[in-house]
Structure formats: C-alpha cells, structure tokens
Design an enzyme around this catalytic site. Structure first.
Site, PDB file in Angstrom:
ATOM      1  N   ASP A  53       0.798  -1.232   0.000  1.00 16.57           N
ATOM      2  CA  ASP A  53       0.000   0.000   0.000  1.00 16.57           C
ATOM      3  C   ASP A  53       0.829   1.280   0.000  1.00 16.57           C
ATOM      4  OD1 ASP A  53       0.970   0.014   2.545  1.00 16.57           O
ATOM      5  OD2 ASP A  53      -0.928   0.532   3.502  1.00 16.57           O
ATOM      6  N   GLU A  54       2.036   1.212  -0.508  1.00 17.35           N
ATOM      7  CA  GLU A  54       2.874   2.405  -0.562  1.00 17.35           C
ATOM      8  C   GLU A  54       3.658   2.442  -1.850  1.00 17.35           C
ATOM      9  OE1 GLU A  54       5.607   2.855   2.737  1.00 17.35           O
ATOM     10  OE2 GLU A  54       4.123   1.986   4.080  1.00 17.35           O
TER      11      GLU A  54
HETATM   12 MG    MG Z   1       2.146   0.904   4.394  1.00 13.43          MG
END
Ligand code: MG
Length: 457
Positions: A53-54
């Site tokens: 998620d990055e």
């Molecule tokens: Mg993250």
DNA sequence: CATTGCCAGAAA
DNA sequence: TTTCTGGCA
C-alpha cells in the site's frame, strides 16, 4: 485487543476480517486494491512499489515541466487540495492557517528546489484526488527532496493529508527527531545507536564523524548514517510497479506446531497451491515467470529446549505446475529437515530420536523476469526453458512437455512423480492435543513412524 | 500477532 | 554468482 475482547466492551463494533482460503489468510483483495492504486499513482512519473500500500514517486521531471510551463504566482491555478498541504517550517509550526501556505506556494521563497517541491505537491494533490475518485481510497503523502524525507513526512499528517518538507526546514525537522522514527532505525540498529553511542535524536548523530560511525557499523552503514543525519539520501526511486517475489506462508504457534510429515505435506501443498495460482496470475497479467523456488521453515526440537540451530532455507529452480511446485517444495523441506536434525550421513538409527516440530512454513518464488516482449506463445517459450533448468533433477523428460503445458492450462494435480507417505493427516495437531496432552513419548512415536526420511532422494 | 516482501552482508 | 541469514517494515 482481540476482537472478542473488543466485542465485550463495544458490542456494536463492526469487525473486519481478513478473508481465509486454504486454511490461511488470503491477501488477494489487498493485493488487487494495491495494484489498482499503483496504476493510478504511476501516471505522473517514475513509480516504485514499496509495499502492498505504498509507493515512491520521482516527480522531478513532471515538476520541472510544470515549472517551465506555468506561472507559479497564479493562485487560481493552484487547486484547493494542494493548498491544504502541510508545509513544514512555516513560521513557528503553528499549524499554518492558510495564508502562509498560499504564500509559500505562490512564491516558494525564490528557491528553485522549493519551487519544484511546490509543483510536486500540486501533482501529488491531483494524484490523490484521482485515487479517491477512481479507487475510492484516501491516502496520505509526503513531498520532499528524497525518499527518506518523503517517507518521514508522509507519516506526519494522517489520514488523507499531505506534508511538504521545504529544503530550508530539513535541519529543524531532523534535529529533535527520535532516532527510532527514521525508517530502518526502528530496530536493533536504532537501539544500538541509543545504547552504544548515546544517540537519541537525529541531531545527536551529527556529533559523530563518518569514520567513527563506520568503525561501529561498517563502511556502508556508517556512511549511510552520516548522510541521513543530514537529510541526505541518494536512494533512487526504482521504476518498478510489480513485486519482485511472491510468497505464501503460515505460522503454527504453540500447540499448533506440526509434528508429522503428513501434516507438513498437507500444509505445504496448500501453500504451494496458492503460490502456483499467483504465479499463473502473474504470468497471465504481467507475462512474467519466476525462476527460483525457496522454502523457509521455523522449527524447534522436542527434547532439547536449547535448540540452537535454525531450520535452513532451501531453494531450487522453479518448475511451473502446481504438482511440480508441491513436489519440489517437499523436497526442499526434507533437505532442510535432514540438515536440521543433523542426519547427514547418519542413517536414521532405529533408536535415534529426531523429534521436531514445525512452527512456520513458507514457500516463495523469486527471480521473476518478464518474458521477452516478442514472445507470442508462452507454451513454446516454456518448452525452450524446461530443458535448461532441470539440470539436477532426474529424468522427468517425458513430463516436462506436460509440465509446460500444464502451467498454461492450470491443471496439474495428476502429476505426482514423488511417492510420499500418501495419507493426508486429517487429524489437526491442535485438535489432537486437545484430547491428549502432548505426551512427548507419544508424539515422538508418531514422528518415528511418519517422519522417516526415507523418501529423500 | 500473522503474512507478507525488500535488502545487505555472509557463506557457499 | 548464487544461496542463505538476518534485519526491517
Ligand atoms: Mg504501508
């Protein structure tokens, strides 16, 4: 607190559960969501998938272009979203009430670097808006002159906010910052800096010469520490949207530890099934193939409480097809187990106890490369591959064609070269232990029968 | 706590 | 060079 505990305190709570497949957490929905977000965030510049998620973005070019093409001092052209940025170091950190932020974006203090940063912040604001509109996720961001500072800033204002680190405010940001807040320093190295050097803030680090840091932590780490204390990080944003490896694993804590080869085989098969599925997805979606299969396990020995050695990881060339992967994984496991119990030449003596228990199993695929862009038939591509990396294996020649074909059709269950103990242990370790306290003798006896390493080739 | 995944450095 | 370990998030 645990979900059950929370429910007692707050009966209305909506508990979100991670999906389960094959008896383990199935992170597929999160991987998909992450990919969708990456596909949006990668629109404006070089993009590196940093985790599920990055991402890191290098927006230098886009920012330069914007700077060249647009007049900075036109307030109407700057989006409301961008103007909601937090800009570190404006005044005395009293949460800059709009006016100073507007001023910063308009002038950006005449510093070219910060003008770029202002453009970067405008681009990021737009990207975040697109993520919200198209994927319906909020996200936070940090905008700075390098990855380290951007990552640091991204965590300063959450959720759904963005934070800019102007060049001039780097020192003031880092000086009082607890060393452990820096990425990579949250663990043993950070502790060592505190304990061994009395360094508690990044500012404290400044008092140590590069040489002194190298003495303590080696050339590379020493130089790296010296640099990050000054906000310097030459770390490039890699151009990579996809993961470099795939893995499937499960832990078996406490009483759930696996103590029979049948149960290890069962779980390994489940894990391999998932991995194989994901490898095929990767092949179809991204035209990539993995070349290395690795097995990791955690174990302890039943008798000696001071089991010093760790279960060794093992890897081998990866052959596509679920059954192939399962077979290879099991071989890797037994290669590791043989080393772990130390029965290299010692033929498992009748009375020798090799009581082991497995507390973690994971299988992963790495060395993933895109197949040559001109490749039209993946099947034919595999035909050309199988010959090259079956080197150490015995003659499965007649199967290799099938294997190549298999990996395409996704069906491989009938292929079972290996003659393992055929029974599937339906009796879960933990279930069993509910009924019979782990009388060591009993378990060891089961080990004796089922753990025989006979099938190691 | 569990399940990933990346990377540096040592070992083979 | 590849494999394996350990650290980190
Ligand atoms: Mg993250």
């Amino acid at each position: 607190m645990r979900g059950a505990e929370a429910k007692q305190v707050c009966p209305e709570i909506q508990l979100v559960q991670v999906p389960v497949a094959r008896g383990k957490a199935d992170l597929g929905v999160y991987r998909s969501a992450g990919s969708e977000v990456v596909s949006i965030l990668s629109r404006k510049g070089r993009c590196e998938r940093a985790s599920i998620d990055e991402v890191y973005l290098d927006l230098t070019e886009s920012a330069e272009t914007m700077l060249a093409e647009l007049p900075l001092d036109r307030l109407e052209l700057i989006s409301e979203e961008a103007l909601k940025s937090h800009v570190l170091g404006l005044d005395v950190d009293g949460d800059n009430a709009g006016e100073s932020v507007r001023k910063w974006f308009l002038g950006s203090d005449a510093d070219h670097r910060d003008k770029l940063l202002a453009c970067g912040a405008r681009i990021v604001a737009e990207l975040r808006l697109q993520v919200l509109e198209e994927a319906e996720f909020t996200c936070s961001a940090g905008i700075a002159h390098n990855k380290m500072l951007a990552k640091l800033a991204s965590g300063m204002n959450k959720p759904a906010q963005q934070t800019v680190v102007p060049f001039s405010s780097v020192k003031k940001l880092l000086e009082p910052l607890p060393i452990k807040k820096m990425k990579q320093l949250g663990g043993k190295l950070g502790t060592s800096l505190q304990v061994d050097l009395g360094v508690n803030t990044v500012g404290d680090l400044l008092h140590f010469s590069e040489e002194k840091l190298q003495e303590h932590y080696g050339i590379n780490t020493g130089t790296w520490l010296w640099n990050i204390a000054r906000g310097i990080s030459g770390d490039e944003v890699e151009s990579r949207l996809l993961p470099k490896s795939h893995g499937a694993g499960k832990t078996f804590p406490g009483p759930r530890a696996l103590k029979t080869s049948a149960s290890v085989e069962k779980w390994l098969n489940e894990l391999c099934e998932e991995l194989s599925e994901r490898l095929l997805s990767d092949l179809e979606q991204n035209k990539r193939i993995a070349h290395t299969l690795t097995l990791h396990a955690n174990a302890y020995k039943l008798n000696d409480s001071e089991s010093v050695n760790k279960f060794p990881s093992k890897s081998c060339p990866l052959r596509y097809g679920t059954a192939k992967i399962q077979e290879d994984a099991l071989n890797l496991f037994y290669a590791g187990l043989r080393e772990y119990v130390g029965s290299n030449n010692i033929k498992t003596k009748g009375n020798q106890r090799h009581g082991w228990a497995i507390t973690g199993l994971s299988i992963s695929a790495s060395k993933i490369v895109a197949i040559p862009s001109g490749t039209h038939s993946i099947t034919k591509y595999f035909h050309n591959q199988v010959q090259t990396h079956t080197s150490e294996k015995q003659s499965n020649d007649i199967f290799t064609q099938d294997a190549a074909h298999l990996s395409y059709s996704g069906n491989g269950s009938y292929l079972r070269l290996h003659s393992m103990c055929p029974q599937i242990n339906t009796c879960e370790e933990d279930t069993r232990n509910k009924y019979s306290m782990p009388s060591l003798n009993q378990d060891e006896d089961q080990n004796e029968v089922r753990q025989g390493l006979a099938h190691i080739v």
